[in-house]
Design a protein around this motif. Sequence first.
Motif, PDB file in Angstrom:
ATOM      1  N   ASN A  52       0.754  -1.218   0.077  1.00  0.00           N
ATOM      2  CA  ASN A  52      -0.005   0.081  -0.100  1.00  0.00           C
ATOM      3  C   ASN A  52       0.756   1.129   0.019  1.00  0.00           C
ATOM      4  N   ASP A  53       0.740   2.151  -1.026  1.00  0.00           N
ATOM      5  CA  ASP A  53       1.256   3.479  -1.268  1.00  0.00           C
ATOM      6  C   ASP A  53       1.177   4.266   0.216  1.00  0.00           C
ATOM      7  N   LEU A  54       2.261   4.870   0.740  1.00  0.00           N
ATOM      8  CA  LEU A  54       2.540   5.885   1.751  1.00  0.00           C
ATOM      9  C   LEU A  54       2.998   6.916   1.331  1.00  0.00           C
ATOM     10  N   HIS A  55       2.195   8.105   1.532  1.00  0.00           N
ATOM     11  CA  HIS A  55       2.761   9.427   1.563  1.00  0.00           C
ATOM     12  C   HIS A  55       2.672  10.218   2.399  1.00  0.00           C
ATOM     13  N   THR A  56       3.579  11.345   2.431  1.00  0.00           N
ATOM     14  CA  THR A  56       3.355  12.511   3.486  1.00  0.00           C
ATOM     15  C   THR A  56       2.906  13.715   2.759  1.00  0.00           C
ATOM     16  N   PRO A  63       8.938  12.223  -5.804  1.00  0.00           N
ATOM     17  CA  PRO A  63       8.615  12.625  -7.454  1.00  0.00           C
ATOM     18  C   PRO A  63       7.073  12.569  -7.735  1.00  0.00           C
ATOM     19  N   GLU A  64       6.282  11.950  -6.907  1.00  0.00           N
ATOM     20  CA  GLU A  64       5.019  11.935  -7.359  1.00  0.00           C
ATOM     21  C   GLU A  64       4.310  13.224  -6.927  1.00  0.00           C
ATOM     22  N   THR A  65       4.994  13.950  -5.861  1.00  0.00           N
ATOM     23  CA  THR A  65       4.074  15.320  -5.301  1.00  0.00           C
ATOM     24  C   THR A  65       3.921  16.201  -6.690  1.00  0.00           C
ATOM     25  N   PRO A  70      -2.714  14.806  -3.965  1.00  0.00           N
ATOM     26  CA  PRO A  70      -2.186  14.126  -2.735  1.00  0.00           C
ATOM     27  C   PRO A  70      -3.051  12.955  -2.581  1.00  0.00           C
ATOM     28  N   HIS A  71      -2.585  11.589  -2.230  1.00  0.00           N
ATOM     29  CA  HIS A  71      -3.270  10.487  -2.111  1.00  0.00           C
ATOM     30  C   HIS A  71      -2.281   9.435  -1.049  1.00  0.00           C
ATOM     31  N   ASN A  72      -3.199   8.601  -0.358  1.00  0.00           N
ATOM     32  CA  ASN A  72      -2.708   7.767   0.473  1.00  0.00           C
ATOM     33  C   ASN A  72      -1.817   8.425   1.576  1.00  0.00           C
TER      34      ASN A  72
END
Length: 184
Positions: A52-56, A63-65, A70-72
């Motif tokens: 499962n993707d984890l982001h702040t 790079p996804e920012t 914003p997700h996960n």
Amino acid sequence: MKKALIVVDYSTDFVATDGALTAGEPAQALDNYIADSIKTFIEDGDYVVIANDLHTLDDPYHPETKLFPPHNIKGTSGREIYGKTGDTFKQFKQHENLFFTDKRRYSAFAGTEVDLRLRERSINEVWLVGVVTDICILHTAMSAYNLGYNIVIPEAGVASFNQTGHEWALDHFENSLGAKIIRN
Ligand code: ZN
């Protein structure tokens, strides 16, 4: 134990109608199949990985920012595993043959313990399900190919917000990665 099911990014943000980066109805349509597959793999003594993707929020180093909304995000309901699949995950959460991992890149193998855990168990076949076919499933499949795993992808287990990309990826899995595609 010969094979592993890898469930990729089947979270509320990627699947629910109001999810932050949702693949919508095609993703929701996978729920029963994925939930049943988790149960079957566990009951047959095979292995299940929930990646499962984890982001702040607004992470300047990720790079996804710059690429996606914003997700996960850590601590939000958007990261919870969706629907019946989420219920089945909770049911088997403590099972020794189920492994949950956060991931920071598209591939479930990138920077995670997944490859080590599969090798410890002499598993050489991975079944990939979840979302989205042409991003995280694609990159996970490429990692699996490069690491020497046999790959199985059930059409009933993957979806995308991009139908053209979905179909291209299925063709790529079969013809360039040598994956077995289980057609609907
Ligand atoms: Zn992400």
